[in-house]
Motif scaffolding. Structure first.
Motif, PDB file in Angstrom:
ATOM      1  N   ALA A  53       0.829  -1.217   0.000  1.00  0.00           N
ATOM      2  CA  ALA A  53       0.000   0.000   0.000  1.00  0.00           C
ATOM      3  C   ALA A  53       0.860   1.262   0.000  1.00  0.00           C
ATOM      4  O   ALA A  53       0.359   2.342  -0.310  1.00  0.00           O
ATOM      5  N   GLY A  54       2.125   1.139   0.374  1.00  0.00           N
ATOM      6  CA  GLY A  54       3.002   2.304   0.383  1.00  0.00           C
ATOM      7  C   GLY A  54       3.492   2.683   1.772  1.00  0.00           C
ATOM      8  O   GLY A  54       4.050   3.753   1.964  1.00  0.00           O
ATOM      9  N   GLY A  55       3.231   1.825   2.748  1.00  0.00           N
ATOM     10  CA  GLY A  55       3.694   2.100   4.103  1.00  0.00           C
ATOM     11  C   GLY A  55       2.549   2.428   5.047  1.00  0.00           C
ATOM     12  O   GLY A  55       1.377   2.430   4.670  1.00  0.00           O
ATOM     13  N   ASP A  56       2.927   2.707   6.287  1.00  0.00           N
ATOM     14  CA  ASP A  56       1.946   2.924   7.344  1.00  0.00           C
ATOM     15  C   ASP A  56       0.997   4.082   7.037  1.00  0.00           C
ATOM     16  O   ASP A  56      -0.220   3.952   7.153  1.00  0.00           O
ATOM     17  N   THR A  57       1.554   5.212   6.635  1.00  0.00           N
ATOM     18  CA  THR A  57       0.745   6.404   6.369  1.00  0.00           C
ATOM     19  C   THR A  57      -0.199   6.180   5.195  1.00  0.00           C
ATOM     20  O   THR A  57      -1.387   6.493   5.268  1.00  0.00           O
TER      21      THR A  57
ATOM     22  N   LEU B  48      -5.621   4.952   3.017  1.00  0.00           N
ATOM     23  CA  LEU B  48      -6.406   4.067   2.167  1.00  0.00           C
ATOM     24  C   LEU B  48      -7.650   3.552   2.883  1.00  0.00           C
ATOM     25  O   LEU B  48      -8.718   3.448   2.285  1.00  0.00           O
ATOM     26  N   ILE B  49      -7.516   3.273   4.163  1.00  0.00           N
ATOM     27  CA  ILE B  49      -8.662   2.719   4.901  1.00  0.00           C
ATOM     28  C   ILE B  49      -9.442   3.787   5.652  1.00  0.00           C
ATOM     29  O   ILE B  49     -10.306   3.479   6.463  1.00  0.00           O
ATOM     30  N   GLY B  50      -9.131   5.050   5.367  1.00  0.00           N
ATOM     31  CA  GLY B  50      -9.943   6.134   5.915  1.00  0.00           C
ATOM     32  C   GLY B  50      -9.522   6.651   7.272  1.00  0.00           C
ATOM     33  O   GLY B  50     -10.289   7.359   7.920  1.00  0.00           O
ATOM     34  N   LEU B  51      -8.319   6.311   7.709  1.00  0.00           N
ATOM     35  CA  LEU B  51      -7.815   6.852   8.970  1.00  0.00           C
ATOM     36  C   LEU B  51      -7.012   8.109   8.684  1.00  0.00           C
ATOM     37  O   LEU B  51      -6.384   8.220   7.627  1.00  0.00           O
TER      38      LEU B  51
ATOM     39  N   ARG C 115      -0.658   2.715  15.508  1.00  0.00           N
ATOM     40  CA  ARG C 115      -1.646   1.631  15.432  1.00  0.00           C
ATOM     41  C   ARG C 115      -1.398   0.788  14.189  1.00  0.00           C
ATOM     42  O   ARG C 115      -1.336  -0.445  14.265  1.00  0.00           O
ATOM     43  N   VAL C 116      -1.241   1.455  13.036  1.00  0.00           N
ATOM     44  CA  VAL C 116      -1.002   0.724  11.790  1.00  0.00           C
ATOM     45  C   VAL C 116       0.334  -0.021  11.873  1.00  0.00           C
ATOM     46  O   VAL C 116       0.437  -1.176  11.460  1.00  0.00           O
ATOM     47  N   HIS C 117       1.336   0.616  12.425  1.00  0.00           N
ATOM     48  CA  HIS C 117       2.639  -0.035  12.577  1.00  0.00           C
ATOM     49  C   HIS C 117       2.512  -1.308  13.430  1.00  0.00           C
ATOM     50  O   HIS C 117       3.123  -2.333  13.114  1.00  0.00           O
ATOM     51  N   ASN C 118       1.721  -1.249  14.491  1.00  0.00           N
ATOM     52  CA  ASN C 118       1.527  -2.415  15.352  1.00  0.00           C
ATOM     53  C   ASN C 118       0.884  -3.579  14.604  1.00  0.00           C
ATOM     54  O   ASN C 118       1.129  -4.738  14.930  1.00  0.00           O
TER      55      ASN C 118
ATOM     56  N   PRO D 295      -6.537  -6.231  12.328  1.00  0.00           N
ATOM     57  CA  PRO D 295      -7.717  -6.781  13.004  1.00  0.00           C
ATOM     58  C   PRO D 295      -8.825  -7.160  12.020  1.00  0.00           C
ATOM     59  O   PRO D 295      -9.018  -6.506  10.993  1.00  0.00           O
ATOM     60  N   SER D 296      -9.548  -8.196  12.354  1.00  0.00           N
ATOM     61  CA  SER D 296     -10.629  -8.693  11.495  1.00  0.00           C
ATOM     62  C   SER D 296     -11.661  -7.614  11.186  1.00  0.00           C
ATOM     63  O   SER D 296     -12.149  -7.527  10.055  1.00  0.00           O
ATOM     64  N   ALA D 297     -11.984  -6.793  12.167  1.00  0.00           N
ATOM     65  CA  ALA D 297     -12.972  -5.735  11.945  1.00  0.00           C
ATOM     66  C   ALA D 297     -12.490  -4.752  10.886  1.00  0.00           C
ATOM     67  O   ALA D 297     -13.277  -4.300  10.050  1.00  0.00           O
ATOM     68  N   VAL D 298     -11.216  -4.446  10.895  1.00  0.00           N
ATOM     69  CA  VAL D 298     -10.653  -3.524   9.897  1.00  0.00           C
ATOM     70  C   VAL D 298     -10.686  -4.175   8.517  1.00  0.00           C
ATOM     71  O   VAL D 298     -11.023  -3.531   7.518  1.00  0.00           O
ATOM     72  N   VAL D 299     -10.353  -5.457   8.465  1.00  0.00           N
ATOM     73  CA  VAL D 299     -10.392  -6.180   7.190  1.00  0.00           C
ATOM     74  C   VAL D 299     -11.809  -6.184   6.635  1.00  0.00           C
ATOM     75  O   VAL D 299     -12.021  -5.914   5.445  1.00  0.00           O
ATOM     76  N   LEU D 300     -12.794  -6.463   7.478  1.00  0.00           N
ATOM     77  CA  LEU D 300     -14.180  -6.498   7.010  1.00  0.00           C
ATOM     78  C   LEU D 300     -14.676  -5.132   6.562  1.00  0.00           C
ATOM     79  O   LEU D 300     -15.379  -5.022   5.553  1.00  0.00           O
ATOM     80  N   GLU D 301     -14.314  -4.081   7.281  1.00  0.00           N
ATOM     81  CA  GLU D 301     -14.754  -2.726   6.924  1.00  0.00           C
ATOM     82  C   GLU D 301     -14.110  -2.231   5.633  1.00  0.00           C
ATOM     83  O   GLU D 301     -14.660  -1.363   4.960  1.00  0.00           O
TER      84      GLU D 301
END
Length: 67
Positions: free
Chosen positions: A13-17, A22-25, A35-38, A45-51
């Motif tokens: 995706a191009g890194g953490d930022t 891309l996912i709206g954060l 958080r993304v780095h972790n 997390p599954s919830a993030v994948v589903l969203e």
């Protein structure tokens, strides 16, 4: 999602930022980049994948193209 695949997806995706955007954060907000780095060590997390299923699936297909 396992940590190895999560790391590859975030990298594609191009890194953490870029992944956060891309996912709206908002990567400028405190803690978002960490958080993304972790997720690289804990897995996305599954919830993030589903969203964000379509975007993450598209990235996953770049990592593991179907034959």
């Amino acid at each position: 999602m396992n940590a190895h695949l999560s790391t590859l997806i975030i990298r594609i995706a191009g890194g953490d930022t870029a992944f956060a955007k891309l996912i709206g954060l908002d990567p400028s907000k405190p803690g978002v980049q960490q958080r993304v780095h972790n997720w690289k060590s804990r897995g996305i997390p599954s919830a993030v994948v589903l969203e964000n299923y379509q975007a993450i699936t598209a990235l996953k297909n770049q990592v593991t193209p179907s034959t």
